[in-house]
Design an enzyme around this catalytic site. Structure first.
Site, PDB file in Angstrom:
ATOM      1  N   GLU A   1      -6.603  -3.058   9.154  1.00  0.00           N
ATOM      2  CA  GLU A   1      -8.086  -2.493   9.692  1.00  0.00           C
ATOM      3  C   GLU A   1      -8.331  -3.595  10.953  1.00  0.00           C
ATOM      4  O   GLU A   1      -9.218  -2.805  11.549  1.00  0.00           O
ATOM      5  CB  GLU A   1      -9.534  -2.401   8.041  1.00  0.00           C
ATOM      6  CG  GLU A   1      -9.004  -1.364   7.291  1.00  0.00           C
ATOM      7  CD  GLU A   1      -7.685  -1.552   6.636  1.00  0.00           C
ATOM      8  OE1 GLU A   1      -7.604  -2.172   6.251  1.00  0.00           O
ATOM      9  OE2 GLU A   1      -7.772  -0.553   5.578  1.00  0.00           O
TER      10      GLU A   1
ATOM     11  N   HIS B   1     -13.591   1.139  -3.706  1.00  0.00           N
ATOM     12  CA  HIS B   1     -13.519   2.324  -2.963  1.00  0.00           C
ATOM     13  C   HIS B   1     -14.886   3.273  -3.076  1.00  0.00           C
ATOM     14  O   HIS B   1     -15.563   4.768  -2.908  1.00  0.00           O
ATOM     15  CB  HIS B   1     -13.455   4.093  -4.274  1.00  0.00           C
ATOM     16  CG  HIS B   1     -11.937   3.137  -3.591  1.00  0.00           C
ATOM     17  ND1 HIS B   1     -11.088   2.217  -3.998  1.00  0.00           N
ATOM     18  CD2 HIS B   1     -10.538   3.764  -2.369  1.00  0.00           C
ATOM     19  CE1 HIS B   1      -9.620   1.732  -4.201  1.00  0.00           C
ATOM     20  NE2 HIS B   1      -9.068   2.507  -3.285  1.00  0.00           N
TER      21      HIS B   1
HETATM   22  C1  LIG Z   1      -6.644  -2.800   2.779  1.00  0.00           C
HETATM   23  C2  LIG Z   1      -7.035  -1.344   3.038  1.00  0.00           C
HETATM   24  N1  LIG Z   1      -6.641  -0.618   3.172  1.00  0.00           N
HETATM   25  C3  LIG Z   1      -6.308   0.755   3.084  1.00  0.00           C
HETATM   26  C4  LIG Z   1      -6.148   0.999   1.268  1.00  0.00           C
HETATM   27  C5  LIG Z   1      -5.765   2.221   0.797  1.00  0.00           C
HETATM   28  N2  LIG Z   1      -4.156   2.441   0.749  1.00  0.00           N
HETATM   29  C6  LIG Z   1      -4.223   2.648  -1.029  1.00  0.00           C
HETATM   30  S1  LIG Z   1      -2.441   3.188  -1.068  1.00  0.00           S
HETATM   31  C7  LIG Z   1      -2.350   3.386   0.438  1.00  0.00           C
HETATM   32  C8  LIG Z   1      -0.914   3.759   0.833  1.00  0.00           C
HETATM   33  C9  LIG Z   1      -0.128   2.277   0.997  1.00  0.00           C
HETATM   34  O1  LIG Z   1       1.186   2.969   1.523  1.00  0.00           O
HETATM   35  P1  LIG Z   1       2.372   1.875   1.095  1.00  0.00           P
HETATM   36  O2  LIG Z   1       2.620   0.918   1.917  1.00  0.00           O
HETATM   37  O3  LIG Z   1       3.295   2.289   2.442  1.00  0.00           O
HETATM   38  O4  LIG Z   1       3.009   1.902   0.269  1.00  0.00           O
HETATM   39  P2  LIG Z   1       3.145   2.885  -0.825  1.00  0.00           P
HETATM   40  O5  LIG Z   1       1.963   3.215  -1.540  1.00  0.00           O
HETATM   41  O6  LIG Z   1       3.518   4.369  -0.177  1.00  0.00           O
HETATM   42  O7  LIG Z   1       4.560   2.226  -1.272  1.00  0.00           O
HETATM   43  C10 LIG Z   1      -3.686   2.496   1.604  1.00  0.00           C
HETATM   44  C11 LIG Z   1      -3.827   2.854   3.233  1.00  0.00           C
HETATM   45  C12 LIG Z   1      -5.921  -0.310   0.706  1.00  0.00           C
HETATM   46  N3  LIG Z   1      -5.750  -0.059  -0.510  1.00  0.00           N
HETATM   47  N4  LIG Z   1      -6.007  -1.739   1.176  1.00  0.00           N
END
Ligand SMILES: Cc1ncc(C[n+]2csc(CCOP(=O)(O)OP(=O)(O)O)c2C)c(N)n1
Length: 326
Positions: free
Chosen positions: A60, A129
């Site tokens: 972010e 959230h």
């Molecule tokens: C600081 C922050 N920004 C946004 C989110 C929302 N968020 C939850 S899961 C996710 C995707 C994560 O993707 P990845 O790191 O590739 O992990 P995956 O769950 O796909 O294995 C996001 C953006 C969050 N949890 N924390």
């Protein structure tokens, strides 16, 4: 004219501006191919390409910093924070750079960026959230804070926010993203920022609110109307700068005011409105100003969530209190 939900009106406004202004770019986590966590950017990457609709890393701070940089160099970035709870790493860039760019450079540079974020509770999401931290940004000079409460206002206010030469935090109440549909003409017409919208004229008291709480407040006004009580309903829409003139004008007529917001009470925007009324409207008030707000606690998990949120009944209780005083 199409009947669209609020989230679709957001997409329509983004598409209009991407189409008509080459300096506009959309960026954020999964806003591209995936279309965004709430699908607010659905179809935009396919239509405008990945140089106009950018998928960013999960970072972010970088999204905000990149937006400030692009905005000061002639582009108009529209960044998305997936949820308002994740907006906090962006605060440094918003407060220390975006909000003071015009002042710092004596007007040589402006920062025409928009930071969009879904905000507020009521969709059974985990705590961070669901928060409503609009007052944080309202406390930062140089930044507009805009909150739509309907599809048509989301369309017109977002267009105005993108076209504004200064930074705007545009908070989308996600509980009403798909609550109802409205006819919205996709004609690129924006709506004025920095003004409150009087949704309903009334004579007995003024109800002031914004965002998703417009729904409960209008329901309360309906119930009051059944009892012959006429409530004026004001949707603040731009939280900062605050259009106190419209609110004071209304209270000069009604003499009573209840402010409704979802955020915690402590240092909420309701306190600022109440102070403004004490300052310039005190002699028109027949009763103390009441606030119906979230509680001063961490947003509870979903089992207790609706107990935290102001209900129609809590609004009606506050109205009884201000009407009791003669
Ligand atoms: C600081 C922050 N920004 C946004 C989110 C929302 N968020 C939850 S899961 C996710 C995707 C994560 O993707 P990845 O790191 O590739 O992990 P995956 O769950 O796909 O294995 C996001 C953006 C969050 N949890 N924390």
């Amino acid at each position: 004219m199409a009947r669209v939900a609020m989230v679709e009106a957001v997409t329509m406004a983004l598409a209009w501006e991407l189409e008509h202004d080459n300096s506009v770019v959309v960026l954020g986590e999964d806003v591209g191919i995936n279309g965004g966590v709430f699908r607010a950017t659905a179809g935009l990457a396919q239509r405008f390409g990945d140089e106009r609709v950018l998928d960013t890393p999960l970072a972010e701070t970088m999204i905000a910093g990149l937006s400030v940089g692009m905005a000061t160099q002639g582009m108009k970035p529209v960044a998305e924070a997936q949820f308002m709870g994740f907006i906090l790493p962006m605060v440094d860039h918003m407060m220390c750079h975006a909000g003071r760019m015009r002042h710092r450079t004596r007007g040589r540079l402006t920062c025409p960026m928009v930071l969009r974020a879904p905000y507020g509770g009521g969709i059974h999401a985990p705590e961070h959230h669901s928060e409503s931290t609009e007052a944080l940004f309202a406390h930062m000079p140089g930044i507009r804070v805009v909150i739509p409460s309907s599809p048509s206002r989301a369309y017109g206010l977002l267009l105005a926010a993108i076209r504004d030469p200064d930074p705007v935090v545009f908070l989308e109440p996600k509980r009403i993203y798909r609550l109802n549909k409205e006819e919205v003409e996709d004609n690129g017409e924006d709506l004025p920022l920095d003004v409150c919208y009087v949704l309903r004229d009334g004579t007995d008291l003024t109800l002031v609110t914004w965002g998703a709480m417009v729904k409960e407040t209008l329901e309360a006004a309906d119930k009051l109307a059944e009892k012959g009580i006429s409530a004026e309903v004001i949707d603040v829409a731009t939280i900062s700068p605050l259009d106190m003139d419209t609110i004071i004008e209304s209270v000069q007529k009604t003499g009573r005011c209840v402010i409704v917001h979802e955020a915690v009470r402590m240092c909420g925007v309701g306190a600022e409105i109440a102070a403004g009324l004490a300052d310039a409207g005190l002699y028109h008030l027949y009763a103390p100003v009441k606030r119906v707000t979230g509680y001063d606690s961490v947003m509870p998990l979903y089992k207790m969530e609706m107990k935290y949120m102001p209900s129609v009944q809590r609004i009606l209780n506050a109205v009884d209190e201000v009407l009791e005083v003669s």
